[in-house]
Scaffold this active site. Structure first.
Site, PDB file in Angstrom:
ATOM      1  N   LYS A 107      43.150  42.780  41.501  1.00 21.06           N
ATOM      2  CA  LYS A 107      42.967  41.335  41.569  1.00 21.06           C
ATOM      3  C   LYS A 107      41.505  40.948  41.786  1.00 21.06           C
ATOM      4  O   LYS A 107      41.135  39.798  41.576  1.00 21.06           O
ATOM      5  CB  LYS A 107      43.852  40.735  42.658  1.00 21.06           C
TER       6      LYS A 107
HETATM    7  C1  LIG Z   1      49.571  41.479  42.558  1.00 22.40           C
HETATM    8  C2  LIG Z   1      49.898  42.902  42.416  1.00 22.40           C
HETATM    9  C3  LIG Z   1      50.777  43.357  41.438  1.00 22.40           C
HETATM   10  C4  LIG Z   1      51.525  42.406  40.537  1.00 22.40           C
HETATM   11  O1  LIG Z   1      50.718  41.741  39.615  1.00 22.40           O
HETATM   12  P1  LIG Z   1      51.269  40.449  38.877  1.00 22.40           P
HETATM   13  O2  LIG Z   1      50.161  39.980  38.013  1.00 22.40           O
HETATM   14  O3  LIG Z   1      51.626  39.468  39.944  1.00 22.40           O
HETATM   15  O4  LIG Z   1      52.478  40.879  38.104  1.00 22.40           O
HETATM   16  C5  LIG Z   1      50.976  44.720  41.312  1.00 22.40           C
HETATM   17  N1  LIG Z   1      50.365  45.599  42.128  1.00 22.40           N
HETATM   18  C6  LIG Z   1      49.525  45.201  43.082  1.00 22.40           C
HETATM   19  C7  LIG Z   1      48.900  46.227  43.964  1.00 22.40           C
HETATM   20  C8  LIG Z   1      49.251  43.844  43.259  1.00 22.40           C
HETATM   21  O5  LIG Z   1      48.407  43.463  44.208  1.00 22.40           O
END
Ligand SMILES: *Cc1c(COP(=O)(O)O)cnc(C)c1O
Length: 434
Positions: A107
């Site tokens: 993210k």
């Molecule tokens: C947010 C997150 C996900 C999921 O991603 P999305 O875009 O919400 O489907 C998967 N793994 C981790 C470690 C995350 O932080």
């Protein structure tokens, strides 16, 4: 490029407005008016381009002239200023390690891009902006770090109490200054519900200039396409066939960005939505019946989402056609026990340490590959194992060290305000904060 509201296609806005507003009328998500295509020559020869150039070409069509090219190039360079290696785990499964950024989570990429775009668009504003975000774990830290110290921007983060790991909690509660962490007595869905309600509240919107930083914001969603291209660049060095791409999914922003890149011309044999016990999408793919549920708490807590917001975008990408969607995506649901066994087995067999989200992806990929002999692909490694130490250490019986880059952070004090899952409490906090 214009973006229309998926709830009311009459509402059309530019990139700037969509970035600042986050969502449209009726809480509708914005969606690009057209799907710009990659040139064949570009996709077939990615190795001839630098990572920055690939990322720039990926994003340019979505932004047009709204950010001058040289500034967009700077934003992009900062967005991908850490390594994103594609590593082999087994003969048939590789992993794209997206966790070498400042908060050790994929993210970071979306959050860095978005914070810098927003900061550019707001530089001439005389009002303070409040970024409001719900997190199931990783968003909070990535957003907090993306916006930390930016002038005239406050960040308010809602997270579910006792459902995030110690490193995650520190990453979102220890910064202070313009970062405010609210510990909510409830689930991630409750947090997200409170955030959505705030965006439609007239009184608060009059007093505060609010915007979101969840993956529903196009400036967080769209840059996630970049690393699918960077993965392919590395994939093409040794492989001829298009990869199967498996994405651990919660709110479905990440896989939706991959699907968008694919519809623009990125080769992909197939996509796999890897879910934990929160199986709304795998169930939908089986039954054609989309039934949101209450979120269940699991080991892969960043994917504990019972009503994934970005799914409407995926449906739009496939022209609301269930058949073509089903041709391109398979869904799997992996429970906590299988997740733990996968971490144990992969460590034993391949000496690779997975964390719970990547383990859900690995298990899903193995299942798909056993049903589809001859295929190969990669999973997306969305977080560093140290963010989920309890599960990982229990599974591999080895202590994992906290990287030195986190030592200072771990020593800092946690600063939070606790609230109930009650809109009135959030309203009071937001109005008092200003
Ligand atoms: C947010 C997150 C996900 C999921 O991603 P999305 O875009 O919400 O489907 C998967 N793994 C981790 C470690 C995350 O932080």
């Amino acid at each position: 490029m214009k973006y229309y509201n998926l709830k009311d296609s009459q509402e059309k806005v530019d990139f700037r407005t969509a970035t600042i507003k986050g969502q449209g009328k009726d809480k509708g998500l914005f969606f690009p008016e057209s799907i710009p295509q990659f040139e064949k020559e570009f996709i077939q020869n990615l190795h001839q381009y630098s990572d920055e150039e690939i990322a720039y070409r990926c994003m340019k069509d979505f932004i047009g002239d709204e950010i001058p090219s040289e500034i967009l190039r700077e934003i992009i360079a900062e967005t991908i200023s850490f390594e994103i290696p594609l590593q082999k785990i087994s003969d048939r499964i590789s992993i794209l390690e997206l966790f070498h950024g400042p908060t050790l989570a994929f993210k970071d990429i979306g959050a860095r891009f978005m914070s810098r775009c927003l900061s550019y668009f707001l530089k001439d504003q005389d009002r303070k902006v409040t970024v409001l975000v719900a997190t199931s774990g990783d968003t909070g830290g990535a957003v907090a770090h993306g916006f930390y110290g930016l002038p005239d921007i406050d960040v308010v983060i809602l997270y579910p109490k006792n459902r995030v790991s110690p490193v995650q909690e520190k990453q979102l509660t220890a910064l202070g200054e313009n970062i405010f962490a609210l510990e909510v007595n409830g689930s991630f869905d409750d947090c997200q519900g409170l955030v959505k309600q705030t965006f439609t509240n007239e009184e608060i919107n009059k007093k505060l200039f609010l915007t979101s930083a969840n993956s529903i914001n196009i400036a967080r969603w769209l840059p996630q396409q970049i690393y699918y291209l960077l993965a392919l660049k590395q994939w093409q060095k040794s492989e001829k066939e298009a990869p199967v791409i498996c994405v651990p999914s919660g709110n479905f922003g990440n896989i939706c960005a991959g699907l968008l890149a694919h519809l623009r011309g990125l080769p992909a044999e197939h996509f796999i939505a890897a879910c934990n016990a929160n199986d709304v999408v795998p169930e939908y793919l089986k039954t054609q019946n989309f039934k949101p549920k209450k979120a269940l708490a699991t080991l892969s807590n960043a994917m504990d989402v019972g009503d994934p917001s970005n799914f409407v975008r995926i449906m739009e990408l496939f022209g609301q056609n269930f058949g073509s969607l089903k041709n391109k995506i398979s869904g799997y649901s992996v429970n906590d026990e299988e997740t733990m066994n996968t971490i144990t087995e992969v460590h034993k067999k391949y000496k690779y340490i997975l964390e719970p989200h990547s383990a859900v992806a690995f298990a899903s990929m193995e299942q798909y590959l056993s049903e589809n002999p001859g295929k190969k692909g990669f999973i997306l490694g969305t977080a560093h194992p140290v963010k989920f130490p309890d599960a990982v250490e229990k599974a591999i019986k080895v202590k994992i060290e906290i990287p030195e880059s986190l030592n200072d952070l771990m020593k800092k004090e946690k600063k939070t305000v606790e609230i109930n899952s009650d809109f009135e409490e959030l309203r009071r906090f937001l109005l008092d904060k200003n």
